[in-house]
Design an enzyme around this catalytic site. Structure first.
Site, PDB file in Angstrom:
ATOM      1  N   ASP A 104      51.949  46.616  -4.769  1.00  0.00           N
ATOM      2  CA  ASP A 104      52.861  47.136  -3.736  1.00  0.00           C
ATOM      3  C   ASP A 104      52.723  48.655  -3.661  1.00  0.00           C
ATOM      4  O   ASP A 104      53.720  49.382  -3.619  1.00  0.00           O
ATOM      5  CB  ASP A 104      54.299  46.730  -4.055  1.00  0.00           C
ATOM      6  CG  ASP A 104      55.254  47.081  -2.905  1.00  0.00           C
ATOM      7  OD1 ASP A 104      54.768  47.190  -1.757  1.00  0.00           O
ATOM      8  OD2 ASP A 104      56.448  47.278  -3.159  1.00  0.00           O
TER       9      ASP A 104
ATOM     10  N   GLY B 100      66.696  58.132  -3.594  1.00  0.00           N
ATOM     11  CA  GLY B 100      66.074  57.226  -2.635  1.00  0.00           C
ATOM     12  C   GLY B 100      66.613  55.834  -2.816  1.00  0.00           C
ATOM     13  O   GLY B 100      67.411  55.568  -3.719  1.00  0.00           O
ATOM     14  N   ARG B 101      66.222  54.977  -1.935  1.00  0.00           N
ATOM     15  CA  ARG B 101      66.637  53.579  -2.083  1.00  0.00           C
ATOM     16  C   ARG B 101      65.486  52.659  -1.715  1.00  0.00           C
ATOM     17  O   ARG B 101      64.649  52.992  -0.876  1.00  0.00           O
ATOM     18  CB  ARG B 101      67.870  53.274  -1.253  1.00  0.00           C
ATOM     19  CG  ARG B 101      67.723  53.555   0.232  1.00  0.00           C
ATOM     20  CD  ARG B 101      68.877  52.978   1.001  1.00  0.00           C
ATOM     21  NE  ARG B 101      70.070  53.796   0.910  1.00  0.00           N
ATOM     22  CZ  ARG B 101      71.289  53.328   1.057  1.00  0.00           C
ATOM     23  NH1 ARG B 101      71.486  52.065   1.264  1.00  0.00           N
ATOM     24  NH2 ARG B 101      72.330  54.128   1.010  1.00  0.00           N
ATOM     25  N   GLY B 102      65.460  51.541  -2.386  1.00  0.00           N
ATOM     26  CA  GLY B 102      64.431  50.551  -2.103  1.00  0.00           C
ATOM     27  C   GLY B 102      65.069  49.301  -1.546  1.00  0.00           C
ATOM     28  O   GLY B 102      66.235  49.322  -1.115  1.00  0.00           O
TER      29      GLY B 102
ATOM     30  N   SER C  46      66.169  46.576  -2.938  1.00  0.00           N
ATOM     31  CA  SER C  46      67.370  46.086  -3.616  1.00  0.00           C
ATOM     32  C   SER C  46      67.890  47.100  -4.618  1.00  0.00           C
ATOM     33  O   SER C  46      68.616  46.762  -5.536  1.00  0.00           O
ATOM     34  CB  SER C  46      67.029  44.784  -4.340  1.00  0.00           C
ATOM     35  OG  SER C  46      65.901  45.008  -5.174  1.00  0.00           O
TER      36      SER C  46
HETATM   37  N1  LIG Z   1      61.792  58.350 -11.169  1.00  0.00           N
HETATM   38  C1  LIG Z   1      62.050  58.732  -9.932  1.00  0.00           C
HETATM   39  N2  LIG Z   1      62.141  60.034  -9.648  1.00  0.00           N
HETATM   40  C2  LIG Z   1      62.403  60.452  -8.395  1.00  0.00           C
HETATM   41  N3  LIG Z   1      62.606  59.636  -7.372  1.00  0.00           N
HETATM   42  C3  LIG Z   1      62.524  58.324  -7.603  1.00  0.00           C
HETATM   43  C4  LIG Z   1      62.252  57.805  -8.883  1.00  0.00           C
HETATM   44  N4  LIG Z   1      62.222  56.478  -8.809  1.00  0.00           N
HETATM   45  C5  LIG Z   1      62.474  56.179  -7.543  1.00  0.00           C
HETATM   46  N5  LIG Z   1      62.659  57.275  -6.808  1.00  0.00           N
HETATM   47  C6  LIG Z   1      62.959  57.340  -5.383  1.00  0.00           C
HETATM   48  O1  LIG Z   1      63.660  56.175  -5.011  1.00  0.00           O
HETATM   49  C7  LIG Z   1      62.940  55.462  -4.036  1.00  0.00           C
HETATM   50  C8  LIG Z   1      63.083  53.984  -4.259  1.00  0.00           C
HETATM   51  O2  LIG Z   1      62.645  53.684  -5.547  1.00  0.00           O
HETATM   52  P1  LIG Z   1      61.804  52.356  -5.860  1.00  0.00           P
HETATM   53  O3  LIG Z   1      60.607  52.330  -4.988  1.00  0.00           O
HETATM   54  O4  LIG Z   1      61.583  52.272  -7.302  1.00  0.00           O
HETATM   55  O5  LIG Z   1      62.835  51.284  -5.394  1.00  0.00           O
HETATM   56  P2  LIG Z   1      62.505  49.768  -5.084  1.00  0.00           P
HETATM   57  O6  LIG Z   1      63.765  49.017  -4.953  1.00  0.00           O
HETATM   58  O7  LIG Z   1      61.536  49.282  -6.073  1.00  0.00           O
HETATM   59  O8  LIG Z   1      61.846  49.857  -3.683  1.00  0.00           O
HETATM   60  P3  LIG Z   1      60.869  48.804  -3.081  1.00  0.00           P
HETATM   61  O9  LIG Z   1      61.244  47.494  -3.640  1.00  0.00           O
HETATM   62  O10 LIG Z   1      61.094  48.928  -1.613  1.00  0.00           O
HETATM   63  O11 LIG Z   1      59.516  49.288  -3.536  1.00  0.00           O
HETATM   64  C9  LIG Z   1      61.549  55.968  -4.189  1.00  0.00           C
HETATM   65  O12 LIG Z   1      60.879  55.878  -2.976  1.00  0.00           O
HETATM   66  C10 LIG Z   1      61.715  57.400  -4.589  1.00  0.00           C
HETATM   67  O13 LIG Z   1      61.921  58.200  -3.453  1.00  0.00           O
END
Ligand SMILES: Nc1ncnc2c1ncn2[C@@H]1O[C@H](COP(=O)(O)OP(=O)(O)OP(=O)(O)O)[C@@H](O)[C@H]1O
Length: 749
Positions: free
Chosen positions: A540, A424-426, A428
């Protein structure tokens, strides 16, 4: 070999005086390179075959025509046997010699060619030595003799030419590689050659091809390394100054022929030729060396810069924005050793290798000097450029494959992780499923942040601290390792299978299922409880921040989480971040420092930034209510509003959330307990919102489940009690009711 010698001699003897055989070539386009495969001098018969088999039909037919002409002149009446014999010998017999073999069979058909109608041989076993006799026998005409002589001359000159070329080639090779095996064969020719007086002596450096004289047979002597030995060869003075010769594509022999120069000039021309070749090779090598040196310098500079600045391959533009580097294209942190510049040792090794390969006798003073000189010039240029070029390509190739392979490898604190897929991606970040040591699967989160922005650096440090603080808590993904370096953060975490948003999406069109909602609500609240119990506000929360790990929902991403002492305490943000769909009104409403009237801050006169947002544990409960709402109705409460309106609607207390008793599908009735729970979570006033513990105890999550029998029994007992007791006081009714309820507690799920 002896056969060859014998025939050579025979032929020369046949010449009469055996001196000053002109070097001539029938075919100027001869490819002498073909000769490379032959070890030792070619046999005359081989040469004869080669002459005809060269593929030059014109040459062959000319040659045969001349044979036939000679034949016709010699024996106009019986043309059959002789030239046929020659023809078949030339075509067929690698062991035979054109003029040496005695053939009795005069009807050999070679390669289905028609038998020649002419011959210079008889059937009596006369060999080539007796050709002139043979000619005399059949026709004593001088024209015939001259014709035959001419042919012999031609063959001789062809042979001579090839031999010289082989010598030139081997001499050329020697100049680059030092004495090679072929030298011994050359020497053996010399030792066995009885015409040693007519030598062409090749000096070791290949540049000096000197001769005393050229005559019927040319033999070579062993390359002479010692300067004293070179005295033995006294070159005749050149007729012209050849130093400015432009050879073009010609070799010395071709040049000689083209300009109709006497063969005695060949050594001088060859000398110039080899000097020019050497110079060319040297220049090519220098060019190559300088370009590789540039690359080396650039790389060194590049590495120095990086290490000095404590930075890496990421590139910043003026506005301080990091150039986004996709992990697919190679991690900047990955050190690709295949691209590391060669160090001094490797260069030295290469020099050593070249020395070993050059195989120059070490006891020779001059050679040693040359060796030193070559080394001081970086001896990359010592070998044949072609050979080097090939080697260079071989070195370059693995870089490509390596690059491809290494793109999948990320190194975090010296441990390599191989990328399997993107999870997945968030905002940043990108999260990958990776394979680590022992083939264990992990989630690798790679975040790009502005290393010069203190708040974002602190933010990520905070996230790591929180993950570490919550480590080993069952409801938070386990953080195994992390590396924060120069604008990049790598987190190695426990890997989940799906996140909650994926689960909700797949169930979007499924019929309403209260058990499903209850199960995931409970899982979610269990996660939030762990966070809140640790004094942390996530702030969040959204479905994508929960992942299922081995069937258990776990919370990820503490990007904007903050530690707070208790439920009632709020924290004040100077940046507004989060996901609007799930954000509490208080987290959206901008406050300036005049508005802040918070219990926790009453005693402090601390000035707060102008725009702040208040968030606390209740904000997480609001988010939780939104997720619950989404599970029931398919979308969060304010999702019907677009863009800016959504934010306004959330902040506006007059925009009420509707809690329909029926789901979007229409048919299903939403349980009252669920409706109640949603309402409790989505109370605008954060202080009135329920807590995680209350939610966990809610009748939705802890419903009473009784059997039909239980209900029947209850009713029966109540009616019986009423029938027997004419008057029942209010207190008694209260007591009985509580008793029933207490019993029902046992039936709570
Ligand atoms: N430990 C994990 N196991 C499986 N999938 C994960 C894990 N960590 C993150 N993901 C996947 O990656 C996606 C993005 O991760 P995460 O929410 O940590 O990113 P982020 O940059 O913090 O996003 P945002 O800032 O938009 O919340 C998650 O929605 C999930 O689908």
């Amino acid at each position: 070999m002896s056969k060859y010698k014998h025939h050579s001699r025979s032929r020369i003897q046949g010449d009469g005086d055996g001196t000053n055989l002109p070097i001539r070539s029938i075919d100027n386009n001869s490819d002498y390179g073909e000769d490379e495969d032959n070890i030792g001098p070619p046999k005359l018969s081989n040469f004869g075959s080669a002459l005809l088999a060269r593929g030059n039909d014109t040459g062959r037919s000319n040659f045969l025509t001349r044979l036939q002409m000679a034949e016709t002149l010699t024996n106009p009446v019986e043309p059959h046997s002789r030239s046929q014999t020659i023809y078949s010998q030339i075509q067929d017999s690698p062991q035979s010699s054109l003029f040496a073999t005695n053939h009795n069979n005069n009807n050999v058909n070679v390669n289905n060619r028609p038998l020649s109608m002419t011959t210079v041989h008889d059937n009596n076993g006369n060999n080539d030595e007796d050709i002139s006799k043979h000619s005399e026998k059949f026709s004593p005409s001088s024209k015939l003799r001259s014709m035959q002589q001419h042919m012999k001359d031609e063959l001789t000159s062809r042979y001579t030419e090839r031999r010289i070329n082989r010598l030139l080639l081997s001499s050329d090779r020697m100049s680059k590689l030092g004495p090679a095996k072929r030298t011994s064969s050359l020497q053996s020719i010399d030792l066995n050659d009885q015409f040693a007086s007519n030598n062409i002596n090749l000096q070791n450096n290949g540049s000096n091809l000197t001769t005393k004289s050229l005559s019927g047979t040319i033999s070579t002597s062993r390359p002479i390394l010692s300067p004293s030995n070179t005295d033995a060869v006294i070159p005749s003075a050149p007729l012209n100054d050849y130093s400015n010769i432009d050879f073009g594509d010609l070799n010395p022999l071709q040049y000689l022929k083209k300009h109709d120069l006497p063969s005695s000039e060949l050594p001088h021309i060859s000398k110039i030729y080899f000097e020019k070749r050497k110079e060319e090779i040297r220049r090519t090598a220098l060019r190559k060396h300088s370009s590789s040196k540039d690359i080396l310098l650039n790389r060194t500079r590049y590495i120095d810069e990086n290490s000095n600045n404590n930075s890496h391959t990421s590139i910043r533009n003026n506005s301080n924005n990091r150039r986004s580097i996709d992990i697919d294209k190679g991690s900047p942190i990955i050190i690709d050793r295949s691209e590391e510049p060669p160090n001094r040792n490797s260069i030295f090794k290469e020099q050593q290798n070249i020395d070993i390969e050059s195989n120059v006798p070490a006891n020779d003073f001059n050679v040693k000097n040359k060796k030193r000189e070559a080394l001081s010039n970086i001896s990359l240029n010592k070998r044949e450029p072609e050979h080097k070029k090939t080697k260079k390509v071989e070195i370059q190739e693995p870089i490509k494959t390596n690059t491809y392979r290494r793109n999948n490898i990320v190194r975090v604190n010296d441990v390599e992780y191989e990328r399997i897929e993107m999870l997945g991606r968030g905002g940043s970040s990108k999260v990958y499923k990776v394979k680590g040591p022992g083939n264990k699967v992990y989630a690798l989160k790679r975040v790009i942040f502005d290393e010069f922005d203190e708040s974002s650096v602190n933010g990520f440090k905070g996230e790591i601290e929180l993950l570490q603080k919550l480590d080993r808590k069952d409801r938070v993904v386990h953080l195994y390792d992390y590396m924060m370096d120069q604008g990049l953060l790598y987190l190695i975490m426990e890997c989940g299978d799906f996140d909650l948003s994926q689960i909700l999406n797949t169930r979007m069109n499924d019929p309403f299922d209260v058990s499903f909602i209850r199960y995931y609500t409970k899982e979610m609240i269990e996660c939030i409880k762990v966070v809140h119990d640790s004094g942390i506000v996530h702030s969040d929360l959204k479905p994508a921040n929960f992942v299922v790990v081995k069937g258990k929902l776990k919370i990820i991403d503490f990007g904007i989480a903050n530690a707070v002492p208790d439920h009632t305490v709020n924290i004040y943000r100077d940046t507004q971040i989060g996901t609007p769909n799930y954000m509490a009104p208080e987290a959206l409403i901008t406050m300036n420092y005049h508005d802040i009237k918070d219990k926790s801050r009453e005693d402090s006169n601390q000035k707060l930034p102008k725009n702040t947002w208040k968030v606390g544990k209740p904000s997480d409960i609001w988010s939780c209510g939104c997720m619950l709402y989404q599970m029931v109705y398919g979308k969060p409460p304010y999702a019907g509003f677009q863009g800016q309106n959504r934010l306004l609607a959330i902040m506006n207390p007059d925009v009420k959330i509707s809690f329909s008793e029926k789901t979007d599908h229409g048919e299903s009735i939403v349980p009252k307990s669920l409706l109640e729970l949603m309402k409790q979570c989505l109370i605008r006033d954060p202080d009135k919102r329920c807590t995680v513990n209350e939610i966990l105890q809610s009748s939705f999550l802890k419903p009473v489940v009784v059997t039909e029998f239980f209900i029947k029994d209850l009713i029966k007992n109540a009616v019986t009690f009423g029938a027997k007791q004419r008057y029942v006081s209010d207190d008694k009714i209260e007591e009985l009711t509580n008793d029933v309820l207490n019993r029902l507690e046992e039936f709570k799920m």
